[in-house]
Write a protein that holds these residues in place. Structure first.
Motif, short mmCIF file in Angstrom:
data_model
loop_
_atom_site.label_atom_id
_atom_site.label_comp_id
_atom_site.label_asym_id
_atom_site.label_seq_id
_atom_site.Cartn_x
_atom_site.Cartn_y
_atom_site.Cartn_z
N LEU A 319 0.83 -1.20 0.00
CA LEU A 319 0.00 0.00 0.00
C LEU A 319 0.86 1.26 0.00
O LEU A 319 0.65 2.17 -0.81
CB LEU A 319 -0.92 0.00 1.22
CG LEU A 319 -1.89 -1.18 1.34
CD1 LEU A 319 -2.69 -1.09 2.64
CD2 LEU A 319 -2.83 -1.25 0.14
N VAL A 320 1.85 1.32 0.90
CA VAL A 320 2.70 2.52 0.96
C VAL A 320 3.58 2.62 -0.28
O VAL A 320 3.83 3.73 -0.79
CB VAL A 320 3.54 2.56 2.26
CG1 VAL A 320 2.62 2.60 3.47
CG2 VAL A 320 4.51 1.41 2.36
N LEU A 321 4.03 1.48 -0.77
CA LEU A 321 4.85 1.50 -1.99
C LEU A 321 4.04 1.98 -3.19
O LEU A 321 4.58 2.68 -4.06
CB LEU A 321 5.41 0.11 -2.27
CG LEU A 321 6.55 -0.37 -1.38
CD1 LEU A 321 6.82 -1.85 -1.61
CD2 LEU A 321 7.82 0.45 -1.63
N ALA A 322 2.77 1.64 -3.24
CA ALA A 322 1.95 2.00 -4.40
C ALA A 322 1.90 3.51 -4.59
O ALA A 322 2.03 4.00 -5.73
CB ALA A 322 0.55 1.42 -4.23
N ASP A 323 1.69 4.24 -3.51
CA ASP A 323 1.67 5.71 -3.63
C ASP A 323 3.03 6.25 -4.08
O ASP A 323 3.10 7.18 -4.89
CB ASP A 323 1.27 6.35 -2.30
CG ASP A 323 -0.25 6.44 -2.13
OD1 ASP A 323 -0.98 6.14 -3.08
OD2 ASP A 323 -0.69 6.83 -1.02
N ALA A 324 4.11 5.71 -3.54
CA ALA A 324 5.44 6.18 -3.92
C ALA A 324 5.75 5.84 -5.38
O ALA A 324 6.32 6.65 -6.12
CB ALA A 324 6.49 5.58 -3.00
N LEU A 325 5.36 4.64 -5.81
CA LEU A 325 5.59 4.25 -7.21
C LEU A 325 4.77 5.12 -8.16
O LEU A 325 5.25 5.49 -9.25
CB LEU A 325 5.22 2.77 -7.40
CG LEU A 325 6.16 1.75 -6.75
CD1 LEU A 325 5.55 0.36 -6.80
CD2 LEU A 325 7.52 1.76 -7.43
#
Length: 465
Positions: A319-325
């Motif tokens: 979830l947190v990676l998705a926003d950063a990606l």
């Protein structure tokens, strides 16, 4: 990392004891050419040049005059790495110079293994163990190997530090310290500002913790191709309301291992002054339990505009990676690499020592595989199997963060992340472990980097540097 803690070779003019590397298949010939006194000493001590065997040789005055190290047979080396580092546990002190048949990649591995073998996480210890020194062998790029070792040690220190001292605030400080050391710019977006800036999933995962969630954005370099590194920075993972059992929670200080690894790689890149433009993005959060924690069944919005059904709060990393990606993909780099301690499924498939990676780019995959073999940083390509896309597509939202059934967990996690990278032509996702469960040469039990050295080795070919 303070300069006095950086791994260094001994000066080339330092007084050093010879360390003879002796392959088992040529050992008899070597011994036959030695003085009778040395032959008698070797025979009386039962030294047979098996891999890792160490024998100290006294001089006429009784002082140490040389050290013999068995190199075994070639088949023995297929079962491990950094064999020269075995000598460190036996020698402990002194300065040594290698003598033997090693060259090329083998010599580089020996030199790097020596520097990494001297590592100990001593932040909380009253004394640091002594470490033997090595004169840089002729034929290696000593500065490059020192930079690689320093990056790896940064990674290990960050992972090994407990969450009480390595929460989101401390991780941000580590990024700022690294940026300051190399003149990089660091920007952070913290707390409710994440909502204003449209990072809703980073905010949702981290909002229940005492330390506010944040997105860390470091940039360096102004010419050359563009490389973006995205690292999972979950500084501690309780599992959230889907609380982990105690046995599974004990190692969760390492759940920021992806962030630690990309920071170690960034150190290597900047220390070597590679001709590229680097960006590092780290969503730094703690997945905690409180009244405002996100819940199973919640539907989260994302920066990309995709909705995500939360079926397990312990699948928070994606979830947190998705926003950063999604942010990284808005200005597509020439190469984007994501590193995360993401799934237990990856460990079931490949164990703790082999880093799986996912990419649709066959050329990048081939470059990484060759580079990993060359620098003894083993990798294994896994499939982005598109028929499994249906497993991450629930009925009431665009995506499911934790599909039921328990099958292909590492693949479905990679497919989930891939949905947030649509414009970057070359994207690679690593599902790493970041932990050495039992001590091995040059790798004590504890935090460890995975994949960074292979990536560094592959960059010149992948980015045409």
């Amino acid at each position: 990392m303070p300069s006095d803690t950086l791994p260094r070779f001994a000066p080339p003019d330092a007084a050093a004891t010879p360390l003879h590397i002796l392959p088992q298949d040529t050992f008899a010939d070597w011994l036959g050419a030695q003085p009778e006194r040395l032959q008698a000493w070797v025979e009386s001590c039962g030294f047979r040049a098996g891999l890792g065997e160490i024998l100290r040789v006294p001089g006429d005055d009784g002082a140490l005059s040389a050290v013999l190290m068995g190199w075994g047979k070639p088949a023995a080396h297929a079962r491990g790495r950094f064999a020269v580092a075995r000598a460190l546990s036996a020698l402990k002190t002194g300065t040594y110079k290698l003598d033997g048949p090693l060259e090329g990649d083998d010599l580089n591995e020996a030199a790097l293994g020596w520097l990494l073998g001297g590592y100990a996480f001593d932040r909380y210890a009253t004394q640091s163990p002594p470490t033997a020194k090595l004169v840089a062998p002729a034929g290696i790029d000593a500065a490059r190997i020192e930079a690689i070792a320093a990056g790896e040690i940064l990674t290990r220190n960050l992972i090994n530090t407990p969450a009480a001292d390595m929460g989101p605030e401390a991780l941000e400080q580590a990024v700022r310290d690294l940026g300051a050391a190399f003149g990089a710019e660091v920007i952070s977006t913290i707390g409710d500002d994440l909502l204003t800036a449209n990072f809703p999933m980073i905010h949702a995962v981290g909002r229940a913790a005492e330390q506010a969630p944040r997105l860390l954005d470091m940039t360096w370099g102004d010419t050359g191709p563009t490389l973006t590194l995205v690292g999972k920075g979950v500084c501690f993972d309780t599992g959230g309301l889907n609380l982990k059992p105690g046995a599974s929670m004990g190692l969760m200080k390492k759940d920021m291992g992806g962030a630690a690894t990309v920071l170690g790689l960034a150190h290597m890149i900047m220390a070597l002054n590679l001709p590229l433009r680097l960006r590092v993005l780290i969503p730094a959060v703690e997945n905690a339990v409180a009244g405002n924690a996100f819940r199973p069944g919640d539907i989260l919005s994302s920066r990309k505009g995709l909705s995500v059904e939360v079926n397990n709060t312990d699948a928070e990393g994606r979830l947190v990676l998705a926003d950063a990606l999604a942010l990284a993909d808005e200005t597509p780099p020439d190469l984007m690499i994501c590193m995360a301690t993401l799934t237990g499924a990856a460990r079931v498939a490949l164990g703790p020592d082999l880093a799986p990676f996912y990419t649709d780019d066959a050329d990048v995959a081939a470059s990484l595989a060759v580079a990993g073999t060359r620098v003894r940083d083993p990798l294994w390509r896994m499939p982005l199997h598109r028929p499994y896309d249906t497993m991450i597509e629930p009925k009431i939202a665009d995506l499911d963060n934790a599909p039921s059934g328990g099958m292909a967990g590492s693949i479905t996690a990679a497919l989930f992340l891939d949905r947030f990278v649509t414009d970057t032509a070359r994207f690679v996702h690593f599902d790493i472990y970041g932990w050495q469960p039992t001590a091995q040469p040059a790798r004590p039990k504890g935090g460890v980097g995975m994949g960074a050295r292979a990536i560094l080795e592959a960059l010149p070919e992948v980015l045409n540097l």
